[in-house]
Design an enzyme around this catalytic site. Structure first.
Site, mmCIF file in Angstrom:
data_model
loop_
_atom_site.group_PDB
_atom_site.id
_atom_site.type_symbol
_atom_site.label_atom_id
_atom_site.label_comp_id
_atom_site.label_asym_id
_atom_site.label_seq_id
_atom_site.Cartn_x
_atom_site.Cartn_y
_atom_site.Cartn_z
ATOM 1 N N HIS A 156 -1.005 0.739 -10.303
ATOM 2 C CA HIS A 156 -1.698 -0.189 -9.395
ATOM 3 C C HIS A 156 -2.324 -1.353 -10.174
ATOM 4 C CE1 HIS A 156 -3.892 -0.374 -5.243
ATOM 5 N NE2 HIS A 156 -3.555 -1.581 -5.681
ATOM 6 N N GLU B 127 -2.750 8.413 -4.534
ATOM 7 C CA GLU B 127 -2.943 7.617 -5.738
ATOM 8 C C GLU B 127 -4.148 8.140 -6.500
ATOM 9 O OE1 GLU B 127 -2.229 3.333 -5.409
ATOM 10 O OE2 GLU B 127 -4.108 3.061 -6.518
ATOM 11 N N ARG C 65 0.845 -1.186 0.000
ATOM 12 C CA ARG C 65 0.000 0.000 0.000
ATOM 13 C C ARG C 65 0.882 1.239 0.000
ATOM 14 N NH1 ARG C 65 -3.578 -2.325 -1.873
ATOM 15 N NH2 ARG C 65 -5.734 -2.576 -1.137
#
Length: 334
Positions: free
Chosen positions: A289, A270, A242
């Protein structure tokens, strides 16, 4: 003196046998699961619109959509809901959003293979400078250069859950020296696991740091400026856990200065702003991602959902149970 107030009785636990209606967010997923686990009433619900086949307040178990969080807004209409099954491994923020009365399960190993494969790909791409070769190719340039290798590197994997363990598995044939680190030191069937308190001593002997930790109060910001400063010059930081686990500003400073390199599938925030220095810094690779967004995801999530509902139908604990809510699960095996 007024009589003492009798505390209100706690809400009773709900037997697993009362779980009857299961919603799934996609028709193909519903058809696959319904054909393999009889005994439930299956309905189609993307947790955005209205369910098809039942009212929202009749649903006992809801499989949340894979992408996005709008589904959380549907929970008040599902007043009978007892369990939410995620299709993601990460669940940061979800327990607080759904409250303590709902049980919560995650996807566990569903994304482990795909994410570990990407971690290995990022390591190889960074060490062998494949990004440099692609830029040369696009410029019509054919120029040889010498690179680092993954072989003979000292790789520290931070996090020994499903994803971290899958990364370690895939490193075995690459002739690296692997060190595993988790929240606490222990020994398992693979050997020694170091505790996070040992990181200051371990990082100076690390060529590649792979972060495979979930986000939590104990992990957010763990890889900060002080820890990054312990890495040797030219070390590579790979993050497939993460983004919040790594201090983005501190890592950016190290990479922009040229002292460290990075290969990141997750970042904080993000996405990064379009003008963020990491997008253009030499020695930085940023992927959007994509760890779990691959062809291995769908067959694996189908397999997991069949396993989870089979367990519930048999009165057993599901896999990857993060909170029990008010369901009467049998105790964990000793």
């Amino acid at each position: 003196m007024a009589p003492a107030q009798t505390p209100a009785p706690a809400d009773p636990q709900v037997p697993l046998s009362e779980l009857r209606v299961v919603s799934l967010p996609e028709q193909e997923l519903l058809d696959h699961v319904a054909a393999r686990v009889p005994g439930f009433r299956y309905v189609l619900w993307d947790m955005v619109g209205e369910p098809v086949g039942a009212r929202a307040d009749e649903i006992d178990v809801a499989v949340a959509p894979y992408f996005g969080g709008p589904w959380l807004r549907a929970l008040p209409s599902a007043s009978r809901l007892r369990l939410v099954q995620l299709q993601s491994t990460g669940f940061d923020g979800v327990p607080a959003a759904i409250g303590p009365d709902l049980a919560l399960t995650t996807a566990g190993w569903v994304h482990a293979a795909g994410t570990a494969e990407l971690a290995l790909g990022l390591m190889i791409a960074a060490q062998r400078e494949i990004d440099r070769a692609v830029l040369q190719q696009h410029a019509g340039v054919y120029r040889r250069f010498s690179t680092r290798t993954l072989a003979d590197s000292r790789v520290l994997v931070l996090g020994v859950g499903e994803i971290g363990s899958a990364v370690v598995d895939r490193l075995v044939p690459f002739e690296v020296e692997t060190t595993r680190v988790a929240s606490r030191a222990r020994t398992d069937d693979r050997g020694r696991v170091h505790g996070v308190d040992e990181l200051p001593e371990l990082l100076p002997r690390t060529d590649v740091l792979v972060v495979a930790l979930p986000s939590s109060g104990g992990t957010d910001g763990l890889v900060d400026a002080a820890l990054l400063s312990r890495l040797p010059d030219d070390a590579l930081v790979v993050n497939v856990g993460r983004g919040r686990v790594v201090d983005t500003a501190a890592l950016t400073d190290e990479v922009v200065s040229g002292r460290l390199r990075c290969a990141l599938d997750v970042v904080e925030p993000e996405p990064l702003p379009a003008d963020h220095p990491l997008y253009r810094a030499p020695g930085a690779i940023v992927t959007p991602h994509t760890g779990g967004s691959c062809t291995s995801y769908e067959p694996r999530v189908r397999r997991l959902l069949v396993e989870q509902l089979t367990r519930l139908a048999a009165g057993e604990r599901p896999l990857f149970l993060q909170q029990e809510g008010r369901l009467a699960f049998p105790p964990e095996p000793a």
